[in-house]
Design a protein around this motif. Structure first.
Motif, PDB file in Angstrom:
ATOM      1  N   VAL A  60      37.363  37.650 -22.066  1.00  0.00           N
ATOM      2  CA  VAL A  60      37.388  36.583 -21.067  1.00  0.00           C
ATOM      3  C   VAL A  60      37.076  35.250 -21.717  1.00  0.00           C
ATOM      4  O   VAL A  60      36.246  35.163 -22.631  1.00  0.00           O
ATOM      5  CB  VAL A  60      36.373  36.898 -19.928  1.00  0.00           C
ATOM      6  CG1 VAL A  60      34.977  37.124 -20.488  1.00  0.00           C
ATOM      7  CG2 VAL A  60      36.373  35.816 -18.873  1.00  0.00           C
ATOM      8  N   THR A  61      37.757  34.210 -21.265  1.00  0.00           N
ATOM      9  CA  THR A  61      37.465  32.862 -21.738  1.00  0.00           C
ATOM     10  C   THR A  61      37.137  31.966 -20.558  1.00  0.00           C
ATOM     11  O   THR A  61      37.867  31.932 -19.568  1.00  0.00           O
ATOM     12  CB  THR A  61      38.645  32.268 -22.546  1.00  0.00           C
ATOM     13  OG1 THR A  61      38.275  30.969 -23.047  1.00  0.00           O
ATOM     14  CG2 THR A  61      39.909  32.143 -21.725  1.00  0.00           C
ATOM     15  N   PRO A  62      36.015  31.255 -20.603  1.00  0.00           N
ATOM     16  CA  PRO A  62      35.692  30.303 -19.540  1.00  0.00           C
ATOM     17  C   PRO A  62      36.430  28.990 -19.757  1.00  0.00           C
ATOM     18  O   PRO A  62      36.607  28.542 -20.896  1.00  0.00           O
ATOM     19  CB  PRO A  62      34.175  30.107 -19.701  1.00  0.00           C
ATOM     20  CG  PRO A  62      33.938  30.335 -21.171  1.00  0.00           C
ATOM     21  CD  PRO A  62      34.946  31.347 -21.618  1.00  0.00           C
ATOM     22  N   HIS A  63      36.890  28.388 -18.677  1.00  0.00           N
ATOM     23  CA  HIS A  63      37.553  27.086 -18.761  1.00  0.00           C
ATOM     24  C   HIS A  63      36.464  26.014 -18.776  1.00  0.00           C
ATOM     25  O   HIS A  63      35.893  25.670 -17.740  1.00  0.00           O
ATOM     26  CB  HIS A  63      38.487  26.880 -17.565  1.00  0.00           C
ATOM     27  CG  HIS A  63      39.671  27.788 -17.564  1.00  0.00           C
ATOM     28  ND1 HIS A  63      40.964  27.317 -17.603  1.00  0.00           N
ATOM     29  CD2 HIS A  63      39.760  29.150 -17.550  1.00  0.00           C
ATOM     30  CE1 HIS A  63      41.811  28.341 -17.595  1.00  0.00           C
ATOM     31  NE2 HIS A  63      41.099  29.461 -17.557  1.00  0.00           N
ATOM     32  N   ILE A  64      36.165  25.507 -19.966  1.00  0.00           N
ATOM     33  CA  ILE A  64      35.081  24.539 -20.132  1.00  0.00           C
ATOM     34  C   ILE A  64      35.676  23.147 -20.301  1.00  0.00           C
ATOM     35  O   ILE A  64      36.540  22.937 -21.161  1.00  0.00           O
ATOM     36  CB  ILE A  64      34.218  24.892 -21.356  1.00  0.00           C
ATOM     37  CG1 ILE A  64      33.664  26.316 -21.230  1.00  0.00           C
ATOM     38  CG2 ILE A  64      33.075  23.892 -21.517  1.00  0.00           C
ATOM     39  CD1 ILE A  64      32.928  26.806 -22.459  1.00  0.00           C
ATOM     40  N   ASP A  65      35.244  22.214 -19.503  1.00  0.00           N
ATOM     41  CA  ASP A  65      35.696  20.833 -19.624  1.00  0.00           C
ATOM     42  C   ASP A  65      35.170  20.261 -20.932  1.00  0.00           C
ATOM     43  O   ASP A  65      33.960  20.106 -21.117  1.00  0.00           O
ATOM     44  CB  ASP A  65      35.189  20.007 -18.442  1.00  0.00           C
ATOM     45  CG  ASP A  65      35.695  18.564 -18.473  1.00  0.00           C
ATOM     46  OD1 ASP A  65      36.463  18.215 -19.398  1.00  0.00           O
ATOM     47  OD2 ASP A  65      35.324  17.789 -17.568  1.00  0.00           O
ATOM     48  N   GLY A  66      36.081  19.957 -21.852  1.00  0.00           N
ATOM     49  CA  GLY A  66      35.675  19.492 -23.170  1.00  0.00           C
ATOM     50  C   GLY A  66      35.572  17.992 -23.291  1.00  0.00           C
ATOM     51  O   GLY A  66      35.725  17.452 -24.392  1.00  0.00           O
ATOM     52  N   GLY A  67      35.328  17.291 -22.196  1.00  0.00           N
ATOM     53  CA  GLY A  67      35.233  15.839 -22.233  1.00  0.00           C
ATOM     54  C   GLY A  67      34.032  15.342 -23.012  1.00  0.00           C
ATOM     55  O   GLY A  67      33.183  16.126 -23.461  1.00  0.00           O
ATOM     56  N   GLU A  68      33.950  14.038 -23.171  1.00  0.00           N
ATOM     57  CA  GLU A  68      32.874  13.446 -23.968  1.00  0.00           C
ATOM     58  C   GLU A  68      31.499  13.715 -23.385  1.00  0.00           C
ATOM     59  O   GLU A  68      30.499  13.661 -24.088  1.00  0.00           O
ATOM     60  CB  GLU A  68      33.104  11.935 -24.104  1.00  0.00           C
ATOM     61  CG  GLU A  68      34.354  11.573 -24.908  1.00  0.00           C
ATOM     62  CD  GLU A  68      34.508  10.077 -25.067  1.00  0.00           C
ATOM     63  OE1 GLU A  68      33.634   9.334 -24.555  1.00  0.00           O
ATOM     64  OE2 GLU A  68      35.494   9.645 -25.693  1.00  0.00           O
ATOM     65  N   GLY A  69      31.443  14.019 -22.093  1.00  0.00           N
ATOM     66  CA  GLY A  69      30.146  14.267 -21.473  1.00  0.00           C
ATOM     67  C   GLY A  69      29.640  15.681 -21.630  1.00  0.00           C
ATOM     68  O   GLY A  69      28.553  16.022 -21.128  1.00  0.00           O
ATOM     69  N   LEU A  70      30.404  16.540 -22.315  1.00  0.00           N
ATOM     70  CA  LEU A  70      29.990  17.924 -22.494  1.00  0.00           C
ATOM     71  C   LEU A  70      28.720  18.003 -23.328  1.00  0.00           C
ATOM     72  O   LEU A  70      28.624  17.417 -24.400  1.00  0.00           O
ATOM     73  CB  LEU A  70      31.102  18.721 -23.188  1.00  0.00           C
ATOM     74  CG  LEU A  70      30.823  20.205 -23.433  1.00  0.00           C
ATOM     75  CD1 LEU A  70      30.787  20.962 -22.119  1.00  0.00           C
ATOM     76  CD2 LEU A  70      31.872  20.804 -24.369  1.00  0.00           C
ATOM     77  N   THR A  71      27.730  18.735 -22.826  1.00  0.00           N
ATOM     78  CA  THR A  71      26.458  18.876 -23.530  1.00  0.00           C
ATOM     79  C   THR A  71      26.284  20.310 -24.032  1.00  0.00           C
ATOM     80  O   THR A  71      27.007  21.221 -23.624  1.00  0.00           O
ATOM     81  CB  THR A  71      25.273  18.536 -22.616  1.00  0.00           C
ATOM     82  OG1 THR A  71      25.188  19.523 -21.568  1.00  0.00           O
ATOM     83  CG2 THR A  71      25.437  17.151 -21.997  1.00  0.00           C
ATOM     84  N   GLN A  72      25.317  20.481 -24.895  1.00  0.00           N
ATOM     85  CA  GLN A  72      24.983  21.811 -25.383  1.00  0.00           C
ATOM     86  C   GLN A  72      24.607  22.720 -24.233  1.00  0.00           C
ATOM     87  O   GLN A  72      25.013  23.891 -24.194  1.00  0.00           O
ATOM     88  CB  GLN A  72      23.827  21.706 -26.371  1.00  0.00           C
ATOM     89  CG  GLN A  72      23.250  23.039 -26.819  1.00  0.00           C
ATOM     90  CD  GLN A  72      22.142  22.866 -27.840  1.00  0.00           C
ATOM     91  OE1 GLN A  72      22.326  22.227 -28.871  1.00  0.00           O
ATOM     92  NE2 GLN A  72      20.974  23.409 -27.541  1.00  0.00           N
TER      93      GLN A  72
END
Length: 210
Positions: A60-72
């Motif tokens: 499974v892969t989660p759809h993660i928003d990779g925008g500049e605001g993505l945090t650890q």
């Protein structure tokens, strides 16, 4: 080819995360979380999910928003939700692993240093700007971790991979860092290296998820 499906998974606390997954046709060996590259869940990521499912893993892969605001923390939260989804389907902790390619390779190392899983694999990933941070992370991984890196086009790449190997060796779990001279960070310039990295990935999960 194993088919894939996409769902919006909602937890009891109301949080929702889109997941793309594939189930093995035969016996279930365990579960794998694929952390995608910066471009999101591309056709290549979907193919990877299906290919790993073809090897017997609920993938499974989660759809993660990779925008500049993505945090650890955003990344860890998304991974935790995805791991919970696997647990609900009967995949226990020691049979769950994480694998990431390119930017997702760095993400997989991050997860391996903050969560106790059966195994983790990083294929490629950012190194130059991230090296001081990666060295710190690698020395504190809590999940058995395999890192594979190409150094083509980067004169300092080989030395950096060696530093990463030395840092990982101080961890209290099994680690292995492999350098592919002549392969680029995406492993698409050297089919032989890509094939070997794929087999090493499968072997690592075979060895540790049991």
């Amino acid at each position: 080819m194993t088919s894939t499906s996409t769902v919006d998974y909602q937890r009891t606390d109301g949080r929702t995360l889109r997941l793309t997954f594939a189930e093995p046709e035969g016996a279930l060996r365990g579960g794998l979380v694929v952390l995608h590259e910066g471009n999101g869940v591309t056709d290549g990521v979907v193919l990877l999910v299906a290919s790993l499912a073809g090897e017997g893993w609920l993938t499974v892969t989660p759809h993660i928003d990779g925008g500049e605001g993505l945090t650890q923390q955003d990344l860890l939260d998304a991974t935790d939700i995805t791991l919970e989804w696997l647990l609900e389907r009967g995949v226990e902790a020691d049979l769950r692993g994480v694998v990431g390619f390119d930017l997702g390779g760095t993400a997989a190392l991050l997860v391996a240093s903050h969560r106790r899983l059966g195994a983790a694999v990083s294929v490629g990933g950012q190194r130059v700007a991230e090296l001081p941070r990666l060295l710190e992370i690698a020395g504190h991984v809590t999940s058995p971790w395999l890192g594979m890196y190409g150094d083509a086009g980067d004169e300092a790449g080989g030395a950096e991979v060696e530093q990463l190997r030395d840092a990982a060796a101080s961890a209290k779990v099994a680690t292995n860092v492999v350098r592919y001279a002549g392969a680029n960070h995406r492993f698409d310039a050297d089919p032989g290296a890509a094939e070997e990295a794929w087999q090493r990935t499968l072997d690592w999960f075979d060895a540790h998820l049991r």
